[in-house]
Design a protein around this motif. Structure first.
Motif, PDB file in Angstrom:
ATOM      1  N   THR A  61       0.817  -1.216   0.000  1.00 58.08           N
ATOM      2  CA  THR A  61       0.000   0.000   0.000  1.00 58.08           C
ATOM      3  C   THR A  61       0.850   1.265   0.000  1.00 58.08           C
ATOM      4  N   THR A  62       2.147   1.133   0.331  1.00 60.64           N
ATOM      5  CA  THR A  62       3.059   2.277   0.230  1.00 60.64           C
ATOM      6  C   THR A  62       3.933   2.177  -1.021  1.00 60.64           C
ATOM      7  N   ALA A  94       3.471   2.694  -4.812  1.00 60.24           N
ATOM      8  CA  ALA A  94       2.595   3.194  -5.865  1.00 60.24           C
ATOM      9  C   ALA A  94       3.367   3.313  -7.174  1.00 60.24           C
ATOM     10  N   ASP A 134       4.315   5.845  -8.665  1.00 54.08           N
ATOM     11  CA  ASP A 134       5.323   6.903  -8.667  1.00 54.08           C
ATOM     12  C   ASP A 134       6.520   6.591  -7.770  1.00 54.08           C
ATOM     13  N   THR A 135       6.432   5.542  -6.939  1.00 52.61           N
ATOM     14  CA  THR A 135       7.497   5.271  -5.974  1.00 52.61           C
ATOM     15  C   THR A 135       8.829   4.907  -6.632  1.00 52.61           C
ATOM     16  N   MET A 194      -3.549  10.821  -4.270  1.00 56.71           N
ATOM     17  CA  MET A 194      -4.089  10.152  -5.457  1.00 56.71           C
ATOM     18  C   MET A 194      -3.700  10.879  -6.737  1.00 56.71           C
ATOM     19  N   VAL A 204      -0.167   9.738  -7.618  1.00 54.32           N
ATOM     20  CA  VAL A 204      -0.167   8.368  -8.132  1.00 54.32           C
ATOM     21  C   VAL A 204      -0.801   8.311  -9.522  1.00 54.32           C
ATOM     22  N   CYS A 205      -1.905   9.018  -9.686  1.00 50.39           N
ATOM     23  CA  CYS A 205      -2.583   9.018 -10.989  1.00 50.39           C
ATOM     24  C   CYS A 205      -1.715   9.657 -12.072  1.00 50.39           C
ATOM     25  N   ASP A 248      -3.538  -6.569  -2.616  1.00 58.03           N
ATOM     26  CA  ASP A 248      -2.209  -6.036  -2.288  1.00 58.03           C
ATOM     27  C   ASP A 248      -1.152  -7.131  -2.389  1.00 58.03           C
TER      28      ASP A 248
END
Length: 310
Positions: free
Chosen positions: A55-56, A58, A60-61, A139, A142-143, A185
């Motif tokens: 969940t951490t 994403a 973009d990570t 969001m 991330v989007c 997940d």
């Protein structure tokens, strides 16, 4: 990027599996609010731990970590590695207390700890601030990453990416509740890590890179591999190590690592079978989050220094 029929089958199957998981557990998750938000408090530590890491993680990570490597080097990651301090505080102190509290969500704690109208106001304010305003920012980040990936890989517009991906997430979350989210997940994390490691192996063995040994011996890369900044350069030491370790870890909201764990992590601790499972889950999360997960991205970030020059 040209995609063949097998490629599209894999992509569509990816979405179908997650919707199927949400629908599959919907009967149990829809019994009552406890089932929906806490999965009846019967989740094992290993499943919760993986869910915390996922969940951490994403879209973009990896881009963020690789960007830090290119800009500041490996030691630049202290900007978020410093949060391990609060992460371990959660493991050995807060995890048991969260599970022991018996509450349904972390916001409920405010009316457990305080009382009266002020407690209700604080709970409502936090719900609106984090649930609406702050989550919109999260969001959006991330989007935006998903939109960029969708455009580069599939040639899709921003609207197309959001209209394809968003309904899938809404469906399995709404049907499956927390249990559906945790199970998806788990699958997503496995896929993401396999993809990260696979990409790392492929990139390191590209002709331009020539293997791990050659990568690390390249002067431009070697200059970025230090785990700690040069202590003789305050302009690097202060913002990248001193400030994160002295101030940032306790003063900045960071998903999963703020003191006490925060909503994402706390919700999973609350769903654990017991206090031990809550503790083990957060311990695994901190290990995987800081020591395991980022290294493929770090290596790719180092490799990108060479690729961008060729």
């Amino acid at each position: 990027m040209h995609l063949t029929t097998p490629d599209w089958i894999i992509i569509i199957s990816f979405f179908v599996i997650f919707i199927f998981i949400g629908v599959l557990v919907s009967k149990k998750s829809g019994k009552d609010s406890k089932s929906f938000f806490l999965s009846n408090r019967n989740m094992p530590w290993w499943l919760l731990g993986v869910s915390m890491v996922a969940t951490t993680f994403a879209a973009d990570t990896p881009n963020f970590v690789a960007g830090v490597i290119r800009e500041d080097g490996v030691f630049g990651n202290w900007i978020w590695w410093s949060f391990l301090l609060t992460g371990m505080l959660t493991v050995f102190f807060y995890a048991k207390l969260w599970r022991k509290s018996g509450i349904t969500t972390d916001l409920e704690f405010y009316e457990l700890r305080y009382s009266g109208k002020s407690a209700a106001f604080l709970r409502g304010f936090r719900a609106i601030y984090l649930g609406v305003f702050f989550n919109i920012v999260i969001m959006a980040n991330v989007c935006l990453a998903a939109i960029k990936i969708g455009h580069v890989m599939f040639g899709l517009s921003a609207y197309q990416v959001l209209l394809i991906a968003s309904p899938v997430v809404v469906i399995y979350s709404a049907f499956g509740g927390l249990k559906g989210v945790i199970l998806t997940d788990f699958v997503q994390f496995i896929i993401a890590m396999v993809g990260s490691i696979w990409a790392t192996i492929y990139i390191v063995n590209m002709p331009e890179i020539g293997g791990m040994e050659k990568l690390l011996s390249t002067p431009a890369v070697a200059a970025k591999t230090a785990m700690l900044p040069d202590f003789s350069k305050p302009e690097l030491l202060i913002p990248l190590l001193i400030v994160p370790l002295a101030v940032q870890w306790w003063s900045v909201w960071y998903p999963g690592a703020e003191p006490g764990g925060g909503g994402y992590i706390a919700q999973r601790m609350l769903a654990a079978k017991d206090e031990k499972h809550a503790t083990y889950a957060t311990l695994f999360f901190n290990f995987a989050h800081y020591a395991l997960r980022p290294w493929p991205w770090i290596i790719i970030g180092l490799a990108s220094i060479i690729v961008s020059r060729t």
